[in-house]
Design an enzyme around this catalytic site. Structure first.
Site, short mmCIF file in Angstrom:
data_model
loop_
_atom_site.label_atom_id
_atom_site.label_comp_id
_atom_site.label_asym_id
_atom_site.label_seq_id
_atom_site.Cartn_x
_atom_site.Cartn_y
_atom_site.Cartn_z
N ASP A 6 44.52 27.54 73.97
CA ASP A 6 43.23 27.12 73.44
C ASP A 6 42.53 28.27 72.74
O ASP A 6 42.81 29.45 72.99
CB ASP A 6 42.34 26.53 74.53
CG ASP A 6 42.02 27.53 75.65
OD1 ASP A 6 42.94 28.28 76.05
OD2 ASP A 6 40.87 27.55 76.13
N GLU A 16 41.83 28.22 79.00
CA GLU A 16 41.49 29.57 79.45
C GLU A 16 40.10 29.96 78.98
O GLU A 16 39.33 30.60 79.72
CB GLU A 16 42.53 30.58 78.91
CG GLU A 16 42.40 31.99 79.47
CD GLU A 16 41.48 32.90 78.66
OE1 GLU A 16 41.22 34.04 79.11
OE2 GLU A 16 41.01 32.48 77.59
#
Length: 382
Positions: A73, A135
């Protein structure tokens, strides 16, 4: 920089994996790419099935391998003054521009691009890929994947988390807890303050208390601490409350984080905060019994502690120097360490470019990462 590295970086950056979006398109691409080389992938889905982690092994299923860990991400580009398309890699002046080039798709891309080479070398110990989701919003995805790594793969000798460290060995990072506090007061006309409980003004006192705790940490900081800043920080980033200037506010919510030094425990700050909040409640509830102060924990990722070990020695050898450093941000490395893995941060690019408009990575950093991977393959093939 090898053409295959550029192609893979371009591919991965092209997937809009901002944390609010699904990462499945990228994950399925990686799964299919690895399958073309005879490598089986294992997906670990998020609870709602909208996202997934991926882990895969190149080489024999034996102990002593190395995990290459990266999150898929990226942070949003909303409102940032980009001069290029964030999700199209633009090469200019020795740099690759695009969201995630630095943080941290280049590391993963270089490793994936070298899979054919890893296979051709006939590794005696494996290289494991471990790709996570979410994350950037609290390290939510990695724990379920780490559980599977513990149970499903022979124990590796090292985990390398490829955060942008300029290819330096990072041996410790801070932890993070993200919290949200909601204050419920009592509305009244602002000319009749005795009849109301201001949620906004109560929240302001709580925010000031949070800042006071950080001021204590700053005043008592260890001058020998290598973190910058050298103390646990507390920060309120978002605050919302009230409806009009002449209405005593009923509700106010603020979000805050605690970034702890290794060895510090964020729970102690929450305990102090709640004790202070409790001193405010009697006066609030004397006016409105429904008045309240509640705090919820949104995220909790542990720090990485410097424990030496094989991962550090491996990175020293691969980088050709023994320089180490620490970083103030949180990462998934602490989660790996918490489950017994020997872990270090090392990856291409500088954190100074992360999360910025026109995020970029220097091409020379990509080349350095390629050399790092080649040396890793040589080591695991012998």
């Amino acid at each position: 920089m090898k053409p295959q590295s550029l192609e893979m970086i371009t591919r991965l950056v092209g997937f809009d994996t901002v944390s609010r979006n699904s990462n499945l398109e990228l994950i399925h691409y990686v799964r299919d790419y690895l399958a073309t080389h005879g490598v089986q992938s294992h997906l670990v889905a998020s609870p709602d099935g909208a996202k997934a982690n991926l882990f895969a092994t190149v080489g024999p299923q034996v102990e002593g391998g190395v995990v290459l860990s990266g999150h898929t991400d990226v942070v949003p580009v909303d409102g940032q003054p980009w001069t290029t398309d964030p999700f199209t890699v633009t090469e200019k002046d020795g740099r690759l521009y695009g969201r995630g080039t630095c943080d941290m798709k280049a590391f993963t891309a270089v490793g994936l691009a070298m899979v054919p080479d890893f296979i051709a070398r006939g590794l005696k110990r494996p290289i494991h890929f471990a790709l996570s989701y979410d994350e950037e919003i609290g390290c939510f995805g990695a724990p379920s994947m780490i559980d599977r790594l513990v149970s499903d793969i022979p124990k590796p000798s090292a985990v390398i988390v490829g955060e942008p460290t300029s290819m330096r060995s990072i041996v410790a990072h801070k932890g993070i807890a993200v919290l949200r506090t909601t204050v419920i007061g009592h509305e009244a006309h602002s000319s009749q303050v005795q009849r109301g409980v201001s949620a906004v003004m109560t929240a302001a006192r709580l925010v000031a208390f949070i800042e006071d705790m950080m001021a204590e940490n700053k005043a008592n900081a260890d001058p020998g601490c290598t973190f910058v800043p050298p103390y646990t920080t507390l920060h309120v980033g978002v605050m919302q409350g009230g409806t009009a200037v002449n209405i005593i506010s009923r509700a106010c919510t603020f979000s805050w984080d605690i970034r702890t030094l290794p060895g510090d425990d964020w729970h102690t700050y929450l305990t102090r905060f709640q004790a202070f909040a409790n001193t405010l409640l009697p006066a609030m509830q004397a006016i409105s019994p429904q008045a309240s102060i509640t705090t919820e924990v949104l995220a909790d990722a542990p720090p990485l502690q410097d424990q030496g070990g094989e991962a550090q020695e491996l990175v020293f050898d691969l980088c050709g120097h023994r320089h180490t450093d620490v970083v103030p941000y949180a990462a998934e490395a602490g989660q790996f360490q918490e489950r017994g893995f020997d872990v270090v941060l090392c990856g291409p690019g500088s954190i100074d470019q992360a999360h910025q408009p026109d995020e970029y990575i220097d091409i020379e950093q990509v080349s350095a990462c390629e050399q790092f991977m080649e040396k890793l393959a040589d080591r695991l093939a012998n």
